[in-house]
Write a protein that holds these residues in place. Structure first.
Motif, PDB file in Angstrom:
ATOM      1  N   ASN A   1      27.790  46.631  40.104  1.00  0.00           N
ATOM      2  CA  ASN A   1      26.910  45.547  39.647  1.00  0.00           C
ATOM      3  C   ASN A   1      27.654  44.236  39.393  1.00  0.00           C
ATOM      4  O   ASN A   1      27.305  43.479  38.497  1.00  0.00           O
ATOM      5  CB  ASN A   1      26.164  45.993  38.378  1.00  0.00           C
ATOM      6  N   ARG A   2      28.691  44.015  40.169  1.00  0.00           N
ATOM      7  CA  ARG A   2      29.468  42.776  40.081  1.00  0.00           C
ATOM      8  C   ARG A   2      29.866  42.350  41.485  1.00  0.00           C
ATOM      9  O   ARG A   2      29.983  43.195  42.368  1.00  0.00           O
ATOM     10  CB  ARG A   2      30.773  43.020  39.281  1.00  0.00           C
ATOM     11  N   SER A   3      30.122  41.057  41.669  1.00  0.00           N
ATOM     12  CA  SER A   3      30.700  40.608  42.931  1.00  0.00           C
ATOM     13  C   SER A   3      32.175  41.031  42.961  1.00  0.00           C
ATOM     14  O   SER A   3      32.756  41.363  41.920  1.00  0.00           O
ATOM     15  CB  SER A   3      30.587  39.089  43.062  1.00  0.00           C
ATOM     16  N   ARG A   4      32.772  40.965  44.133  1.00  0.00           N
ATOM     17  CA  ARG A   4      34.200  41.287  44.210  1.00  0.00           C
ATOM     18  C   ARG A   4      35.016  40.306  43.377  1.00  0.00           C
ATOM     19  O   ARG A   4      35.980  40.699  42.700  1.00  0.00           O
ATOM     20  CB  ARG A   4      34.660  41.254  45.679  1.00  0.00           C
ATOM     21  N   ALA A   5      34.614  39.035  43.386  1.00  0.00           N
ATOM     22  CA  ALA A   5      35.342  38.033  42.603  1.00  0.00           C
ATOM     23  C   ALA A   5      35.262  38.360  41.106  1.00  0.00           C
ATOM     24  O   ALA A   5      36.256  38.250  40.375  1.00  0.00           O
ATOM     25  CB  ALA A   5      34.776  36.641  42.872  1.00  0.00           C
ATOM     26  N   GLN A   6      34.089  38.786  40.666  1.00  0.00           N
ATOM     27  CA  GLN A   6      33.953  39.183  39.253  1.00  0.00           C
ATOM     28  C   GLN A   6      34.822  40.395  38.936  1.00  0.00           C
ATOM     29  O   GLN A   6      35.449  40.468  37.876  1.00  0.00           O
ATOM     30  CB  GLN A   6      32.483  39.495  38.938  1.00  0.00           C
ATOM     31  N   SER A   7      34.857  41.341  39.883  1.00  0.00           N
ATOM     32  CA  SER A   7      35.718  42.515  39.680  1.00  0.00           C
ATOM     33  C   SER A   7      37.165  42.084  39.498  1.00  0.00           C
ATOM     34  O   SER A   7      37.863  42.535  38.586  1.00  0.00           O
ATOM     35  CB  SER A   7      35.608  43.477  40.868  1.00  0.00           C
ATOM     36  N   LEU A   8      37.616  41.183  40.369  1.00  0.00           N
ATOM     37  CA  LEU A   8      39.024  40.752  40.309  1.00  0.00           C
ATOM     38  C   LEU A   8      39.325  40.024  38.998  1.00  0.00           C
ATOM     39  O   LEU A   8      40.414  40.173  38.432  1.00  0.00           O
ATOM     40  CB  LEU A   8      39.357  39.873  41.518  1.00  0.00           C
ATOM     41  N   ARG A   9      38.358  39.231  38.494  1.00  0.00           N
ATOM     42  CA  ARG A   9      38.582  38.563  37.205  1.00  0.00           C
ATOM     43  C   ARG A   9      38.718  39.597  36.084  1.00  0.00           C
ATOM     44  O   ARG A   9      39.559  39.465  35.191  1.00  0.00           O
ATOM     45  CB  ARG A   9      37.441  37.579  36.910  1.00  0.00           C
ATOM     46  N   GLY A  10      37.898  40.644  36.160  1.00  0.00           N
ATOM     47  CA  GLY A  10      38.018  41.725  35.173  1.00  0.00           C
ATOM     48  C   GLY A  10      39.383  42.408  35.252  1.00  0.00           C
ATOM     49  O   GLY A  10      39.994  42.740  34.227  1.00  0.00           O
ATOM     50  N   PHE A  11      39.890  42.597  36.490  1.00  0.00           N
ATOM     51  CA  PHE A  11      41.204  43.238  36.656  1.00  0.00           C
ATOM     52  C   PHE A  11      42.293  42.379  36.028  1.00  0.00           C
ATOM     53  O   PHE A  11      43.275  42.897  35.472  1.00  0.00           O
ATOM     54  CB  PHE A  11      41.530  43.462  38.141  1.00  0.00           C
ATOM     55  N   ALA A  12      42.132  41.035  36.127  1.00  0.00           N
ATOM     56  CA  ALA A  12      43.138  40.141  35.543  1.00  0.00           C
ATOM     57  C   ALA A  12      43.186  40.323  34.028  1.00  0.00           C
ATOM     58  O   ALA A  12      44.271  40.331  33.423  1.00  0.00           O
ATOM     59  CB  ALA A  12      42.822  38.688  35.907  1.00  0.00           C
ATOM     60  N   ASP A  13      42.019  40.495  33.420  1.00  0.00           N
ATOM     61  CA  ASP A  13      41.988  40.737  31.976  1.00  0.00           C
ATOM     62  C   ASP A  13      42.674  42.064  31.633  1.00  0.00           C
ATOM     63  O   ASP A  13      43.424  42.164  30.660  1.00  0.00           O
ATOM     64  CB  ASP A  13      40.535  40.766  31.476  1.00  0.00           C
ATOM     65  N   ILE A  14      42.396  43.080  32.456  1.00  0.00           N
ATOM     66  CA  ILE A  14      43.027  44.391  32.215  1.00  0.00           C
ATOM     67  C   ILE A  14      44.537  44.291  32.413  1.00  0.00           C
ATOM     68  O   ILE A  14      45.320  44.907  31.665  1.00  0.00           O
ATOM     69  CB  ILE A  14      42.393  45.459  33.140  1.00  0.00           C
ATOM     70  N   ALA A  15      44.956  43.512  33.392  1.00  0.00           N
ATOM     71  CA  ALA A  15      46.392  43.333  33.629  1.00  0.00           C
ATOM     72  C   ALA A  15      47.063  42.727  32.399  1.00  0.00           C
ATOM     73  O   ALA A  15      48.179  43.114  32.016  1.00  0.00           O
ATOM     74  CB  ALA A  15      46.619  42.459  34.868  1.00  0.00           C
ATOM     75  N   LYS A  16      46.383  41.764  31.776  1.00  0.00           N
ATOM     76  CA  LYS A  16      46.940  41.175  30.540  1.00  0.00           C
ATOM     77  C   LYS A  16      47.049  42.220  29.443  1.00  0.00           C
ATOM     78  O   LYS A  16      48.046  42.316  28.742  1.00  0.00           O
ATOM     79  CB  LYS A  16      46.031  40.022  30.067  1.00  0.00           C
ATOM     80  N   LEU A  17      45.981  43.022  29.313  1.00  0.00           N
ATOM     81  CA  LEU A  17      45.976  44.083  28.298  1.00  0.00           C
ATOM     82  C   LEU A  17      47.139  45.046  28.507  1.00  0.00           C
ATOM     83  O   LEU A  17      47.766  45.516  27.544  1.00  0.00           O
ATOM     84  CB  LEU A  17      44.646  44.849  28.376  1.00  0.00           C
ATOM     85  N   ALA A  18      47.437  45.337  29.778  1.00  0.00           N
ATOM     86  CA  ALA A  18      48.463  46.341  30.089  1.00  0.00           C
ATOM     87  C   ALA A  18      49.883  45.804  29.916  1.00  0.00           C
ATOM     88  O   ALA A  18      50.838  46.586  29.822  1.00  0.00           O
ATOM     89  CB  ALA A  18      48.266  46.847  31.518  1.00  0.00           C
ATOM     90  N   GLU A  19      50.007  44.494  29.880  1.00  0.00           N
ATOM     91  CA  GLU A  19      51.347  43.878  29.781  1.00  0.00           C
ATOM     92  C   GLU A  19      52.130  44.409  28.587  1.00  0.00           C
ATOM     93  O   GLU A  19      51.636  44.397  27.454  1.00  0.00           O
ATOM     94  CB  GLU A  19      51.213  42.357  29.637  1.00  0.00           C
ATOM     95  N   GLY A  20      53.331  44.860  28.863  1.00  0.00           N
ATOM     96  CA  GLY A  20      54.191  45.323  27.776  1.00  0.00           C
ATOM     97  C   GLY A  20      53.918  46.744  27.320  1.00  0.00           C
ATOM     98  O   GLY A  20      54.654  47.281  26.485  1.00  0.00           O
TER      99      GLY A  20
END
Lengths: 320, 320
Positions: free
Chosen positions: A122-141
């Motif tokens: 229920n998201r565009s691919r661009a929206q999915s990728l923005r969500g992944f960027a947030d998860i990437a920040k969360l995973a940092e460190g």
């Protein structure tokens, strides 16, 4: 096994298999599998020599009740430092739970085709990728790595053919997000050897930046022929499901994932080492059959290894 | 189909498929199939564009009741000059009946392994070859050709591994008898891609003297991977069975012959023309399923062609 087997020109010497039965497989099974049964199944696969697992997914327990015990299943294997444990993660809430549970890597997924991504999450691919960027920040460190799965990488049930450029674009976006492991998923069994070769060659420039893994369904019978094509291109990572657990979401009678024991059989008989014991995988496949209470599509689990029949004394009456 | 498919380097442009379902397939089925049903099945395969058939076998009706209508089935298609009709023949009596019935070619068979030949036909390989010489004399001047099938060409259920030299020796003996078409039969599903490559290369010097055909069983799931290996070596003749009719004589739950429609799917999607219509083959496979009254193992008959799912609107909740 393997020592007397002539290798096949161009094939790698060894390959890594990620077992996805506990997640991708069980998620498609209608029977609820208990937590102890899931743990016993994964243990049997560890005993058989497998070391890479997509263990579970951190999704809404309402949407996917089969995966409601994700943290519990993971915790049973957290002390196995020799095992690489991943989980599928659809969103930030899932990512928080996965990190908390101690996964080695989170598998994020989007579709190469826009229609499938919209229908699937229920998201565009661009929206999915923005969500992944947030998860990437969360995973940092945290030490938790990110892996990227590309669904409908060989065709889309809504759009039909998927342009190879859409696959390349998504893979590049994954690398930009820091992912070093990218899986091409054959979501509805539309992969063919020619498409495998085309896609692998189109992604060749990403080698060194990310490992490329292939994930085939045997929906149209050519799953292992696609593996053969991948091996001929030097691809060393594959995903499969013990016994062929799982199904095709669109076709009731069709089979799903390539069976792990059939994959290992093909590889070992082609001179590609997997580190797994075929005999013990067959036992694990039989356990998987008992756990889900139905006949699974894996073939080697029924016929046994090549030389298993060598002492039988029945014969048929004509050649075949 | 096929026009937009990128070819695979080394693969031939076209291949010939011999349908063996009416003989090798039905012979292993427990249900007796009536003569009109057999004729209807073969007719549906002709309609789908296939032109090479192993129609029946001329064996003792007591030993193989399923084939007792051999002459009647053959006579239904004798006027199809565009079709190439063969029959399996175990001995002189069968050869007389086959010639009388008007076959285009008789398929004679022996095993690469001595134990299997003894158990299968109660003769040594040398005795089998002497019998073939007598049949060759009988066929002289009739216009009926001889083809040779080599059973257990990739392994023997009694002896285990079969030396490639035993396969080469038998193939050379067949050529000496005037056979210009030699099939390597994977009697109990022991073929692997590496063995296919090894055997095809060992028989390379026979090219020009005889066409080489490959006949695989999918008993261990690698049937189409073996076809892929054969295509990579330039082999252009394959045998298969509609729907995967037939079974493995040793393993109750295991599948038998490679399914014709799956084979055609693999080939056409790899840029190899077969002359067959996949849609019509799927219809023929469904007819075969009705005729034998059980689910057949063919995959494409269940899932449909690659783009068949492109209009479906159901989705699953996560990637696969």
């Amino acid at each position: 096994m393997g020592t007397l087997v002539p290798g096949i020109p161009g094939f790698p010497d060894r390959a890594v298999i990620t077992e996805v039965g506990p997640r991708d497989g069980l998620q498609s099974e209608p029977v609820f599998v208990s937590t102890p049964e899931k743990i016993a199944l994964i243990q049997s696969l560890l005993d058989a020599g497998l070391r890479h697992f997509e263990v579970t997914s951190f999704v809404s327990p309402r949407a996917v009740p089969q995966m409601r015990d994700a943290a519990e299943v993971l915790s049973a294997f957290r002390d196995r430092k020799d095992a690489h444990l991943t989980a599928l993660v659809p969103n930030m809430r899932g990512a928080e739970a996965a990190i908390e549970a101690g996964v080695d890597a989170m598998v994020l997924f989007a579709s190469a085709s826009e229609s499938h991504n919209l229908k699937n999450v229920n998201r565009s691919r661009a929206q999915s990728l923005r969500g992944f960027a947030d998860i990437a920040k969360l995973a940092e460190g945290t030490g938790v790595k990110l892996q990227g799965a590309i669904a409908t990488a060989f065709g889309c049930p809504f759009e039909g053919e998927v342009d190879v450029q859409a696959v390349v674009d998504l893979a590049c976006a994954y690398v930009d997000l820091g992912m070093d492991y990218i899986t091409l998923g054959d979501t509805t069994g539309m992969a063919t050897p020619a498409l495998v070769i085309q896609r692998v060659q189109a992604l060749r420039h990403l080698r060194g930046e990310a490992a490329l893994a292939l994930h085939f369904h045997n929906t149209r019978g050519v799953g292992l022929a696609c593996v053969y094509a991948g091996l001929s291109q030097g691809v060393t990572h594959y995903e499969s499901s013990i016994g062929g657990l799982g199904g095709c979401p669109f076709v009731p009678r069709a089979t799903g994932n390539v069976a792990t024991e059939d994959l290992v059989y093909l590889m070992e008989e082609s001179g590609v080492s997997t580190g797994a014991s075929l005999d013990l995988l067959i036992e694990a496949a039989k356990l998987a059959e008992r756990v889900v209470g139905r006949e699974l599509p894996g073939q080697v689990m029924k016929a046994g290894p090549r030389l298993a029949a060598a002492s039988m004394d029945s014969v048929r009456t004509a050649n075949g």
